[in-house]
Design an enzyme around this catalytic site. Structure first.
Site, PDB file in Angstrom:
ATOM      1  N   THR A  49       0.800  -1.226   0.000  1.00 24.52           N
ATOM      2  CA  THR A  49       0.000   0.000   0.000  1.00 24.52           C
ATOM      3  C   THR A  49       0.834   1.279   0.000  1.00 24.52           C
ATOM      4  OG1 THR A  49      -0.110  -0.220   2.413  1.00 24.52           O
ATOM      5  CG2 THR A  49      -1.964  -1.089   1.145  1.00 24.52           C
ATOM      6  N   GLU A  50       2.154   1.145  -0.056  1.00 21.97           N
ATOM      7  CA  GLU A  50       3.023   2.319   0.079  1.00 21.97           C
ATOM      8  C   GLU A  50       2.707   3.411  -0.940  1.00 21.97           C
ATOM      9  OE1 GLU A  50       5.488  -1.120   1.759  1.00 21.97           O
ATOM     10  OE2 GLU A  50       4.040  -0.800   0.148  1.00 21.97           O
TER      11      GLU A  50
END
Length: 244
Positions: free
Chosen positions: A121-122
């Site tokens: 999800t960065e």
């Protein structure tokens, strides 16, 4: 408050991430306590192998945005798992996000339930999977990993296994792990250590070559305006400004 629960069964030490209030996010405190528990298990001649697992429905939600570890501390933890002279087996029965996937990649064997979910999800909060790339890139399928890295999409255990993140996925992860743990119990300690050294040599080359640069990249991105917007949007449960 203890953040790592410890149990032992027939020379297999189980370390459980036990911080349910933040979905086992990698806080500075949890990273430090896990490092201490791994050190203890590594020195204990009564331990043949280590299982790294979790309480609750999330293995790890990634870095704790309210109390993140220093990039260097996360690098040290991942390297410690890889260099530990005993096999480390990940056991997942829930969700894994962002930095939690770095822990999976550092483990020698990773098993998950078929209903587990995964996501890098960065990029959706304005950063990149920098430090966790150290164990990930040498151990995964580059083409499959590219999609997961670039889109932040959620993917299932079968896709995680095809990418190289998992060794095995099964409806009953404990049943699937039984022959693996039994095999480790039947293996000579020194032989296990040397065999692990053979398997991790290429991963450690990546640490030696890239750790400093990726730590610097992580620190720079986390202090950027986009990251501030992304993390604020995440905490406020809204889309960040760049979503089109």
């Amino acid at each position: 408050m203890t953040l790592i629960a410890r149990t032992r069964d027939r020379a297999v030490e189980t370390l459980s991430l036990d911080s349910p209030h933040n979905r086992n996010a990698l806080s500075a405190a949890l990273v430090g306590e896990l490092a201490d528990a791994l050190t203890d298990a590594g020195k204990d001649t009564g331990v043949r192998a280590i299982v790294l697992t979790h309480t609750g429905n999330t293995f790890s939600a990634g870095a704790d945005l309210k109390d993140p570890p220093l990039p260097e501390a996360l690098v040290a933890l991942l390297r410690q798992i890889i260099e530990l002279p005993k096999p480390v087996v990940a056991r997942v029965t829930g969700h894994v996000r962002a930095g939690g996937l770095g822990l999976l990649a550092a483990c020698d064997i990773a098993a998950a339930a078929t209903d587990a979910t995964f996501a890098f999800t960065e990029v959706r909060i304005g950063v990149a999977p920098a430090v966790i790339s150290l164990p990930l890139l040498p151990r995964t399928n580059p083409r499959a990993l590219a999609r997961h890295y670039l889109t932040g999409e959620r993917f299932d255990a079968a896709q995680a296994q095809a990418t190289g993140l998992l060794t095995i996925c099964a409806d009953d992860v404990d049943t699937a792990l039984e022959p693996i743990l039994e095999g480790l119990r039947r293996s000579a300690p020194d032989a296990l250590a040397e065999t692990k050294r053979l398997l991790t040599a290429r991963v450690l080359e990546a640490f030696d070559r890239d750790a400093a640069d990726l730590s610097a990249l992580s620190a720079r991105l986390f202090s950027s305006p986009q990251a501030r917007e992304g993390m604020t949007a995440f905490l406020e449960r809204r889309d960040p400004a760049w979503v089109v």
